[in-house]
Design an enzyme around this catalytic site. Structure first.
Site, PDB file in Angstrom:
ATOM      1  CB  SER A  24      -0.924   0.006   1.227  1.00 21.60           C
ATOM      2  OG  SER A  24      -0.175  -0.015   2.420  1.00 21.60           O
ATOM      3  CG  ASN A 111      -4.701  -3.452  13.682  1.00 16.88           C
ATOM      4  OD1 ASN A 111      -4.181  -3.488  12.571  1.00 16.88           O
ATOM      5  ND2 ASN A 111      -5.096  -4.538  14.326  1.00 16.88           N
ATOM      6  CB  THR A 156     -40.521  25.990 -11.430  1.00 18.81           C
ATOM      7  OG1 THR A 156     -41.604  26.413 -12.271  1.00 18.81           O
ATOM      8  CG2 THR A 156     -40.393  26.948 -10.251  1.00 18.81           C
ATOM      9  CG  HIS A 157     -41.541  22.351 -13.875  1.00 18.38           C
ATOM     10  ND1 HIS A 157     -41.855  21.089 -13.448  1.00 18.38           N
ATOM     11  CD2 HIS A 157     -42.235  23.205 -13.050  1.00 18.38           C
ATOM     12  CE1 HIS A 157     -42.709  21.163 -12.445  1.00 18.38           C
ATOM     13  NE2 HIS A 157     -42.948  22.432 -12.173  1.00 18.38           N
ATOM     14  CB  SER A 278     -13.516  23.258 -31.350  1.00 17.08           C
ATOM     15  OG  SER A 278     -13.469  22.304 -32.395  1.00 17.08           O
ATOM     16  CE  LYS A 284     -18.175  23.471 -30.096  1.00 11.81           C
ATOM     17  NZ  LYS A 284     -19.502  23.200 -29.579  1.00 11.81           N
ATOM     18  CG  ASN A 286     -16.450  23.858 -26.540  1.00  8.01           C
ATOM     19  OD1 ASN A 286     -17.500  24.312 -27.005  1.00  8.01           O
ATOM     20  ND2 ASN A 286     -15.624  23.115 -27.237  1.00  8.01           N
ATOM     21  CD  GLU A 291     -18.611  20.717 -21.271  1.00  7.79           C
ATOM     22  OE1 GLU A 291     -19.239  19.953 -21.992  1.00  7.79           O
ATOM     23  OE2 GLU A 291     -17.616  21.351 -21.681  1.00  7.79           O
ATOM     24  CD  GLN A 323      -3.226  -2.087   2.595  1.00 10.01           C
ATOM     25  OE1 GLN A 323      -2.554  -2.207   3.592  1.00 10.01           O
ATOM     26  NE2 GLN A 323      -2.993  -2.769   1.490  1.00 10.01           N
ATOM     27  CE  LYS A 326      -4.494   3.665   4.903  1.00  7.68           C
ATOM     28  NZ  LYS A 326      -5.315   2.416   4.899  1.00  7.68           N
TER      29      LYS A 326
HETATM   30  N1  ARG Z   1      -1.600  -0.757   5.680  1.00  3.77           N
HETATM   31  C1  ARG Z   1      -2.597  -1.126   6.630  1.00  3.77           C
HETATM   32  C2  ARG Z   1      -3.883  -0.358   6.353  1.00  3.77           C
HETATM   33  O1  ARG Z   1      -3.840   0.570   5.581  1.00  3.77           O
HETATM   34  C3  ARG Z   1      -2.134  -0.787   7.998  1.00  3.77           C
HETATM   35  C4  ARG Z   1      -2.700  -1.642   9.063  1.00  3.77           C
HETATM   36  C5  ARG Z   1      -2.246  -3.005   8.950  1.00  3.77           C
HETATM   37  N2  ARG Z   1      -2.591  -3.766  10.085  1.00  3.77           N
HETATM   38  C6  ARG Z   1      -2.561  -5.090  10.034  1.00  3.77           C
HETATM   39  N3  ARG Z   1      -2.894  -5.703  11.113  1.00  3.77           N
HETATM   40  N4  ARG Z   1      -2.214  -5.745   8.969  1.00  3.77           N
HETATM   41  O2  ARG Z   1      -4.937  -0.679   6.837  1.00  3.77           O
END
Ligand code: ARG
Length: 459
Positions: A24, A111, A156-157, A278, A284, A286, A291, A323, A326
């Site tokens: 990760s 953790n 409206t609408h 364009s 054009k 745009n 958008e 994990q 993120k």
């Molecule tokens: N890279 C892990 C995460 O983003 C960190 C925690 C990992 N903990 C574990 N017990 N494997 O969640």
């Protein structure tokens, strides 16, 4: 190198695919600053409660500071073999200060570490949106003040309904983005408890001081349940929900800009700064930025769906599924922040075409309600009867190919003989908006009052 942190129990190396799915660092390197801050607060606390000696703590702090300098300089070696940001930092610390590095992880687990880092990242993201939303509100406020009197059609609408002012329309968005900002503030307040010290899931046998680390890291208090602390990600979900709503508001404003920019509407112009040309059609101009803002909401809503799908049905406490929290969160906030900045730029750049707005405001029988209201007020008609007479007047005007203000008095009197010349005073869009002085209405004075109120709020 090459030997995992848990090497003691393992005699074989992981499969390449195991590493590929597990790694990760490519994305959680964005937690580097939070990880260092958490580690520094943890080390200081461990020394204070006597778990770490002063010398060891000093060595750890020095090493962490050196790592911070490497990160600032862009020289920190992020290595896939160490899986994630937490183990990358610890491995580097060992290279810099030797085996003492191994004492930092006392009374801590990845953790609670990742729960802390991620929470601090989301907290900062919520804080960043505050200034970005305010900048957008200021841009809207400036346009509203400048064009508090400029009449335009209210819809409206997407059908002409009643005249409003351009300033009033801008202020509608100021209200929406104000609620968005307060949703982020609420989320931030709720998430501001420190999970550090929950350890793996059950707490720690060491005499740690969770209140101290909470305070050092800017939290209001430590979390009260160690299982909950490492198991939940509702703080991220709540922020993504606030972000989704905010992006939805942005997409509506973006859509209006796109529509208003068409030659068929011709309500506003954007300069070359926020438009593109364009490659084939020379005429054009745009509204690509609008958008793209309109589209970015998909990333926010997608991220909320993605993370809530990851979390649903997960048994307590931590599972590696988490994990996957993120990437969607990082990308969603990237999209939201860019959208807020781009929209603030576009609003500042936006030039309403007041002549076109006024022309459109008076067309489509937009003052029909004013005529009906006049019949009620001046002639004492029940509103339903007035509604009927006015409908007949609109029908007649349509037949004659004119608008209500230019419908001859004789035509109106054919519908109700008591109607006088005075009725024309309420049939212009300017008179219509000026008459709507109820609190929060579109009368220019009311719009200016709201502009003043918001200027005070935004400071
Ligand atoms: N890279 C892990 C995460 O983003 C960190 C925690 C990992 N903990 C574990 N017990 N494997 O969640």
């Amino acid at each position: 190198s090459g030997q995992a942190m848990w090497g003691g129990r393992f005699s074989e190396k992981p499969a390449e695919l195991m590493q590929a799915i597990n790694v990760s660092i490519g994305f959680d390197k964005r937690l580097a600053a939070q990880d260092l801050a958490g580690s520094r607060a943890h080390a200081a606390m461990l020394r204070k409660v006597g778990v770490l000696s002063s010398e060891d703590e000093a060595a750890i702090q020095q090493g962490l500071a050196a790592i911070g300098a490497e990160m600032d300089a862009g020289t920190f070696p992020f290595r896939e073999e160490f899986e994630d940001i937490h183990m990358n930092v610890e491995a580097r610390l060992r290279e810099l200060i030797g085996p003492t590095a191994g004492r930092l992880h006392t009374a801590r687990s990845r953790n609670d570490q990742v729960a802390l880092d991620f929470r601090m990242w989301v907290r900062e993201a919520c804080e960043r949106t505050h200034g970005q939303i305010q900048a957008l509100q200021r841009a809207l406020l400036a346009k509203a003040e400048q064009h508090a009197d400029a009449v335009m059609p209210g819809f409206t609408h997407l059908q002409p309904a009643q005249p409003v002012t351009f300033g009033h329309h801008m202020m509608a968005y100021v209200e929406m983005f104000g609620r968005d900002a307060s949703r982020f503030a609420d989320a931030r307040a709720r998430m501001n408890e420190s999970p550090l010290g929950a350890a793996a899931l059950a707490g720690s046998p060491f005499p740690i001081d969770r209140h101290q680390t909470a305070q050092a890291l800017g939290f209001d208090r430590p979390t009260a349940n160690s299982l909950d602390s490492v198991a939940d990600r509702d703080f991220a979900l709540e922020s993504l929900a606030a972000g989704s709503i905010c992006a939805m508001h942005l997409s509506r404003l973006a859509e209006e800009i796109v529509i208003w920019m068409t030659p068929q509407f011709g309500f506003v112009r954007l300069s070359d700064a926020f438009t593109t040309g364009s490659s084939i059609m020379p005429q054009k101009k745009n509204p690509d930025a609008a958008e793209l803002v309109r589209a970015k909401v998909g990333r926010l809503m997608g991220a909320f769906t993605q993370l809530s799908t990851v979390m649903k049905g997960l048994p307590l406490t931590y599972s590696k599924d988490m994990q996957e929290d993120k990437v969607p969160t990082f990308e969603a906030f990237d999209a939201l922040e860019l959208s807020l900045l781009a929209m603030a730029g576009m609003v500042a750049d936006l030039q309403p075409n007041v002549e076109n707005l006024a022309k459109a405001a008076g067309s489509g029988f937009s003052t029909a309600t004013d005529l009906a209201d006049w019949l009620v007020r001046e002639l004492g008609l029940p509103f339903r009867d007035a509604h009927h007479v006015t409908g007949a007047a609109v029908k007649r005007a349509e037949q004659l190919g004119c608008d209500l203000p230019s419908l001859p008095l004789s035509e109106l009197q054919a519908l109700n003989p008591q109607i006088t010349e005075k009725v024309y005073e309420v049939l212009t869009p300017e008179a219509s908006v000026a008459s709507r002085r109820s609190y929060g209405g579109t009368a220019p004075d009311q719009v200016r009052a709201q502009v003043r109120r918001w200027k005070e709020i935004l400071g």
